[in-house]
Design an enzyme around this catalytic site. Structure first.
Site, PDB file in Angstrom:
ATOM      1  N   LEU A 107     -42.070  19.161-123.274  1.00 60.73           N
ATOM      2  CA  LEU A 107     -42.297  17.782-122.842  1.00 60.73           C
ATOM      3  C   LEU A 107     -41.612  17.536-121.504  1.00 60.73           C
ATOM      4  CD1 LEU A 107     -41.682  15.922-126.228  1.00 60.73           C
ATOM      5  CD2 LEU A 107     -43.847  16.735-125.297  1.00 60.73           C
ATOM      6  N   ASP A 108     -42.352  16.960-120.562  1.00 59.25           N
ATOM      7  CA  ASP A 108     -41.747  16.593-119.283  1.00 59.25           C
ATOM      8  C   ASP A 108     -41.370  15.110-119.317  1.00 59.25           C
ATOM      9  OD1 ASP A 108     -44.109  15.127-118.837  1.00 59.25           O
ATOM     10  OD2 ASP A 108     -44.962  16.643-117.503  1.00 59.25           O
ATOM     11  N   SER A 109     -40.867  14.594-118.226  1.00 59.83           N
ATOM     12  CA  SER A 109     -40.389  13.207-118.216  1.00 59.83           C
ATOM     13  C   SER A 109     -41.512  12.204-118.497  1.00 59.83           C
ATOM     14  CB  SER A 109     -39.698  12.879-116.892  1.00 59.83           C
ATOM     15  OG  SER A 109     -40.560  13.113-115.808  1.00 59.83           O
TER      16      SER A 109
END
Length: 76
Positions: A33-35
């Site tokens: 998961l990225d930001s």
């Protein structure tokens, strides 16, 4: 129950299997998961649990366990 709801939210946003989304899983390293993903997940979790997640708490989430702990403390 809380973990299962969080796991389901994560699984609905990703193509990850149930066996990958564990309490110890790193949101970034293990789940990828990225930001942006975390921000969207935060919005979904706010709806599911009827809580507000401040930005400073959201960015402090590193593992699934961090989210579970936050939700346990926020839904008392």
């Amino acid at each position: 129950m809380i973990f299962e709801k969080i796991r389901d939210c994560i699984m609905s946003r990703t193509n990850l299997s149930e066996s990958v989304v564990t309490m110890q899983a790193s949101l970034r390293d293990d789940l990828g998961l990225d930001s942006f993903d975390l921000a969207e997940l935060g919005i979904e979790l706010e709806d599911v649990f009827a809580v507000t997640i401040p930005d400073e708490d959201l960015i402090a989430f590193h593992t699934v366990s961090d989210i579970v702990t936050f939700m346990k403390n926020s839904t008392k």
